[in-house]
Design an enzyme around this catalytic site. Structure first.
Site, mmCIF file in Angstrom:
data_model
loop_
_atom_site.group_PDB
_atom_site.id
_atom_site.type_symbol
_atom_site.label_atom_id
_atom_site.label_comp_id
_atom_site.label_asym_id
_atom_site.label_seq_id
_atom_site.Cartn_x
_atom_site.Cartn_y
_atom_site.Cartn_z
ATOM 1 N N GLU A 1 0.897 -1.155 0.000
ATOM 2 C CA GLU A 1 0.000 0.000 0.000
ATOM 3 C C GLU A 1 0.929 1.196 0.000
ATOM 4 O O GLU A 1 1.644 1.431 0.971
ATOM 5 C CB GLU A 1 -0.854 -0.086 1.268
ATOM 6 C CG GLU A 1 -2.090 0.721 1.232
ATOM 7 C CD GLU A 1 -1.950 1.909 2.125
ATOM 8 O OE1 GLU A 1 -1.486 2.946 1.600
ATOM 9 O OE2 GLU A 1 -2.278 1.817 3.306
ATOM 10 N N CYS B 1 -2.287 8.434 3.798
ATOM 11 C CA CYS B 1 -2.170 7.799 2.487
ATOM 12 C C CYS B 1 -3.416 8.074 1.645
ATOM 13 O O CYS B 1 -3.378 7.978 0.428
ATOM 14 C CB CYS B 1 -1.948 6.311 2.648
ATOM 15 S SG CYS B 1 -3.089 5.533 3.785
HETATM 16 P P1 NDP Z 1 9.579 4.175 3.544
HETATM 17 O O1 NDP Z 1 9.050 3.462 2.370
HETATM 18 O O2 NDP Z 1 11.027 4.518 3.561
HETATM 19 O O3 NDP Z 1 9.303 3.337 4.878
HETATM 20 C C1 NDP Z 1 8.165 2.561 5.069
HETATM 21 C C2 NDP Z 1 8.528 1.390 5.968
HETATM 22 O O4 NDP Z 1 9.483 0.568 5.296
HETATM 23 C C3 NDP Z 1 9.190 1.811 7.268
HETATM 24 O O5 NDP Z 1 8.791 0.935 8.282
HETATM 25 C C4 NDP Z 1 10.655 1.629 6.967
HETATM 26 O O6 NDP Z 1 11.428 1.454 8.101
HETATM 27 C C5 NDP Z 1 10.607 0.380 6.133
HETATM 28 N N1 NDP Z 1 11.778 0.165 5.319
HETATM 29 C C6 NDP Z 1 12.458 1.063 4.583
HETATM 30 N N2 NDP Z 1 13.469 0.454 3.954
HETATM 31 C C7 NDP Z 1 13.428 -0.852 4.291
HETATM 32 C C8 NDP Z 1 14.223 -1.987 3.990
HETATM 33 N N3 NDP Z 1 15.261 -1.899 3.164
HETATM 34 N N4 NDP Z 1 13.897 -3.161 4.527
HETATM 35 C C9 NDP Z 1 12.858 -3.282 5.373
HETATM 36 N N5 NDP Z 1 12.057 -2.234 5.702
HETATM 37 C C10 NDP Z 1 12.352 -1.046 5.167
HETATM 38 O O7 NDP Z 1 8.720 5.407 3.722
HETATM 39 P P2 NDP Z 1 8.917 6.623 4.723
HETATM 40 O O8 NDP Z 1 8.325 6.243 6.011
HETATM 41 O O9 NDP Z 1 10.322 7.106 4.754
HETATM 42 O O10 NDP Z 1 8.055 7.697 3.979
HETATM 43 C C11 NDP Z 1 8.512 8.165 2.719
HETATM 44 C C12 NDP Z 1 7.350 8.485 1.822
HETATM 45 O O11 NDP Z 1 6.510 7.357 1.675
HETATM 46 C C13 NDP Z 1 6.444 9.555 2.345
HETATM 47 O O12 NDP Z 1 6.949 10.820 2.108
HETATM 48 C C14 NDP Z 1 5.210 9.264 1.556
HETATM 49 O O13 NDP Z 1 5.309 9.809 0.277
HETATM 50 C C15 NDP Z 1 5.197 7.769 1.477
HETATM 51 N N6 NDP Z 1 4.327 7.179 2.474
HETATM 52 C C16 NDP Z 1 3.188 6.597 2.107
HETATM 53 C C17 NDP Z 1 2.348 6.070 3.043
HETATM 54 C C18 NDP Z 1 1.106 5.373 2.697
HETATM 55 O O14 NDP Z 1 0.335 5.094 3.594
HETATM 56 N N7 NDP Z 1 0.837 5.011 1.492
HETATM 57 C C19 NDP Z 1 2.608 6.187 4.456
HETATM 58 C C20 NDP Z 1 3.855 6.790 4.754
HETATM 59 C C21 NDP Z 1 4.671 7.252 3.790
HETATM 60 P P3 NDP Z 1 12.354 2.642 8.667
HETATM 61 O O15 NDP Z 1 11.435 3.711 9.115
HETATM 62 O O16 NDP Z 1 13.069 1.999 9.788
HETATM 63 O O17 NDP Z 1 13.239 3.059 7.550
#
Ligand code: NDP
Length: 676
Positions: free
Chosen positions: A258, A297
């Site tokens: 998502e 989101c």
């Molecule tokens: P990320 O995609 O970086 O992170 C989402 C999750 O993935 C976090 O728990 C993160 O952990 C984890 N993650 C990141 N890299 C890895 C990896 N290599 N292996 C395992 N887990 C990983 O998103 P962000 O939270 O940084 O947000 C960035 C952008 O994403 C926002 O600006 C927005 O545009 C979008 N977003 C969309 C959402 C939605 O609901 N659709 C919600 C939130 C964000 P960790 O935090 O430890 O890096």
């Protein structure tokens, strides 16, 4: 100031952060408040513990046991809401935002607890759909069933909903009978850790059902098998990276995602200024822009309005947005808090600058805005920003770059087809809305845009008082969308539970299917214990227990009496010549409802006993007409039993009415409540 050490919960023990831990700053002050991460975490041991201990414990329970467990967990969390609220302010969220995250998460768990008991069996196998007739005489049948995956669900969550994000995935996973390892986003993981602590301390969950990784996942995803599942929420970039893991691809590990999407809201062509719909639209859009500081989101990123109304939309939205007080979310007067981190603020400002290349900023200035009770330079504050794109057909960024904050772009449309085309330019979203009082507009939008959006929200003056809001994913309704939205699907009632189970097509004889499903299937063995089944208590009745009634001859007097008594003098029951002209009838026939009433008279046991009430009748079919002189009899068989509480349960009876030639004349399922 003390820095909180955010632990992981691995193999039944809390593990403090060590080397490789990341600092987490307050969204309001920018000060470091916590630290999380442990690169020595035994992730393979966690997977094994979940599979061997957690999975085995959960699979021993029935769906109802697990639903009751969810209810207890939700009530326990509810009793501890205040500490969760207190911990959440540092994420930048206001009290109103906490209600969405914390109360919304608990409410979601409650809905799954309730649906689990109402819509799933008190058993370990879920029956999916109806019996399929695979043979002429019914001796070989098919039935789809679902059983829990025998692995672990890894939940990777986004920073914006540290509680709801966990609970909306956890509830269907646990209900399915699958253990979970939850990995929250690091920037708000201290709230999730607290929620997990509350659940673990309650001792409601069996060992191994829930583990937590605060910080990085290490190489956990490299050790997943075909029995595991990954449910991801976050950015499209991370989703692509994780789902491209060769092991996930090679082992066909279920991966749902998502991701960010550019959700649109369309102001219907009928909903011009002065209509209740126009005011509703302005309210919905401004609420979606500012709730959680736009970090939702499902927030509205693209506002699509008739060209002639764009200036009115700018004026009305600006008049609302100017009243939104930004500041420390702990202040009662604050309507919008901060973004979660300085990193997110940088990202939002960069994306807003990108939008600014194609659209004019008509409200909000990130260089000049007031912040109450906090330092605008230290906290991750941004003001609401409204852009107006005058040429949305040639623009690109407004349709594909998401500023994950209180930022939205208005674009004008020429006609409804143009509005639909613009909405679909997002190439897949979680939700689109249309505010219209014209049902033709609603239908056209659904036909033109349905395939591009996971949810379509239609609102107007008739529904606005009770509507749930463009941005609220509901546990009952599917949440997820195609393309840019990640291509996944969560929630949607029991559909969500099936994502953590394997659907298997079972083929076999009626007795085999009855044994596997716990539901009597026509053609399977029927038993009788001598006593009338209505004299037997819920616990004593067996699936397959059958009553064969005596015969009753239906007379012309019966038909006339019933017709005159009820007033149902339809010609097919009263006029032989007219009935004969009807291709369905040989002449005057008995009323279907007369046959049902006679059936009740044939199978009833009139004395006070364990049968408490007749609560319904499902799937009624009349197969063959019954004429005066025909003799009918009834077979009543226990199809399925569902315990409701400690006093009574529902018994579903399969009922067939046959005539003197043993031809079926009617079939239905009768529902009764029977005492224990
Ligand atoms: P990320 O995609 O970086 O992170 C989402 C999750 O993935 C976090 O728990 C993160 O952990 C984890 N993650 C990141 N890299 C890895 C990896 N290599 N292996 C395992 N887990 C990983 O998103 P962000 O939270 O940084 O947000 C960035 C952008 O994403 C926002 O600006 C927005 O545009 C979008 N977003 C969309 C959402 C939605 O609901 N659709 C919600 C939130 C964000 P960790 O935090 O430890 O890096």
């Amino acid at each position: 100031m003390t820095v909180q050490m955010v632990s992981s919960f691995a193999k039944g023990a809390w593990v403090a952060p060590t080397s490789g831990a990341r600092n987490i700053a307050s969204a309001i002050t920018g000060d470091v408040i916590a630290s999380a991460g442990n690169d020595t975490l035994d992730v393979q041991g966690m997977l094994a513990f979940a599979r061997e201990v957690g999975g085995a414990n959960l699979r021993r329970m029935t769906f109802h046991d697990r639903a009751r467990m969810l209810k207890a967990l939700a009530l326990h969390l509810n009793a501890h809401r205040d500490v969760l609220y207190a911990a959440s302010f540092d994420t930048g969220a206001t009290q109103a935002d906490h209600l969405i995250d914390i109360d919304g998460g608990i409410g979601t768990m409650m809905v799954f607890a309730s649906k689990g008991r109402k819509e799933m069996p008190d058993a370990q196998i879920y029956v999916d759909g109806e019996i399929e007739q695979l043979s002429r005489n019914g001796s070989f049948l098919g039935q789809h069933i679902c059983t829990p995956l025998q692995g672990v669900a890894v939940h990777i969550n986004a920073f914006n909903f540290p509680v709801w994000g966990m609970l909306e995935k956890l509830a269907p996973t646990l209900l399915a009978g699958v253990p979970a390892i939850v990995k929250p986003a690091t920037s708000s993981c201290y709230v999730t850790e607290l929620a997990v602590k509350i659940m673990v301390d309650s001792n409601i969950l069996p060992d191994g059902a829930l583990q937590l990784v605060s910080g990085g996942l290490g190489d956990m995803l490299d050790h997943l098998t075909c029995q595991d599942a990954v449910a991801f929420t976050g950015s499209a970039v991370t989703a692509l990276k994780l789902r491209s893991n060769p092991l996930i691809l090679g082992n066909s590990v279920r991966f749902t995602s998502e991701a960010d999407s550019l959700n649109a809201s369309i102001l219907g062509p009928d909903a011009l200024p002065g209509t209740p719909e126009f005011d509703l639209f302005i309210k919905e859009v401004s609420r979606e822009m500012t709730t959680k500081a736009g970090q939702k989101c499902t927030a509205i990123r693209r506002i699509i309005a008739p060209e002639a109304a764009t200036q009115a939309v700018i004026d009305a939205l600006s008049a609302r947005l100017v009243k939104v007080k930004i500041g420390d979310p702990r202040l009662d007067t604050t309507r919008m808090g901060a973004l979660v981190s300085a990193g997110q603020k940088r990202d939002v400002l960069e994306k807003a600058a990108l939008l600014g290349r194609e659209a004019e900023r008509v409200f909000g200035n990130p260089e000049d805005f007031a912040v109450d009770g906090a330092d605008a330079d230290k906290g991750a504050f941004v003001p609401p920003m409204l852009f107006h794109c005058s040429d949305p057909d040639t623009a690109v960024h407004v349709h594909d770059s998401e500023a994950f904050g209180p930022v939205s772009t208005l674009m004008g449309y020429r006609d409804l087809d143009h509005a639909i085309a613009l909405a679909n330019r997002g190439q897949g979203s979680l939700v689109a809305s249309v505010i219209t009082h014209d049902t033709d507009v609603a239908l056209n939008v659904v036909q033109g845009a349905g395939a591009f959006h996971g949810r379509l929200y239609i609102n107007n003056r008739d529904s606005m008082a009770e509507s749930t809001g463009h941005g609220s994913p509901l546990p009952h309704m599917v949440h997820g969308g195609p393309g840019r939205a990640g291509g996944g699907e969560e929630l949607g009632g029991i559909r969500a539970v099936k994502h953590f189970m394997q659907r298997t097509a079972i083929q076999g004889s009626p007795d085999v299917l009855t044994k596997i499903t716990g539901q009597w299937v026509p053609g399977a063995t029927e038993h009788s214990v001598g006593a009338h089944p209505f004299t037997r208590k819920f616990g004593d009745l067996a699936v397959g227990e059958t009553l064969n009634s005596a015969q009753r001859i239906v007379t012309l007097d019966d038909i006339e009496h019933f017709a005159n008594f009820t007033g149902d003098t339809f010609y097919a029951h009263m006029d032989d010549a007219a009935a004969k002209r009807n291709p369905f009838f040989p002449g005057r026939v008995a009323h279907g409802y007369l046959l049902l009433s006679f059936a009740a008279g044939l199978f009833v046991e009139p004395n006070e006993g364990p049968v408490l009430a007749n609560t319904g009748l499902d799937g009624l079919r009349f197969m063959k007409p019954v004429s005066a002189g025909d003799a009918i009899k009834v077979r009543l068989t226990v199809k399925k039993k569902t315990k409701r509480n400690d006093e009574y349960g529902e018994v579903r009876w399969h009922v067939t009415l046959t005539n003197q030639d043993d031809d079926q004349v009617a079939e239905y399922e009768l529902l009764t409540m029977v005492a224990f």
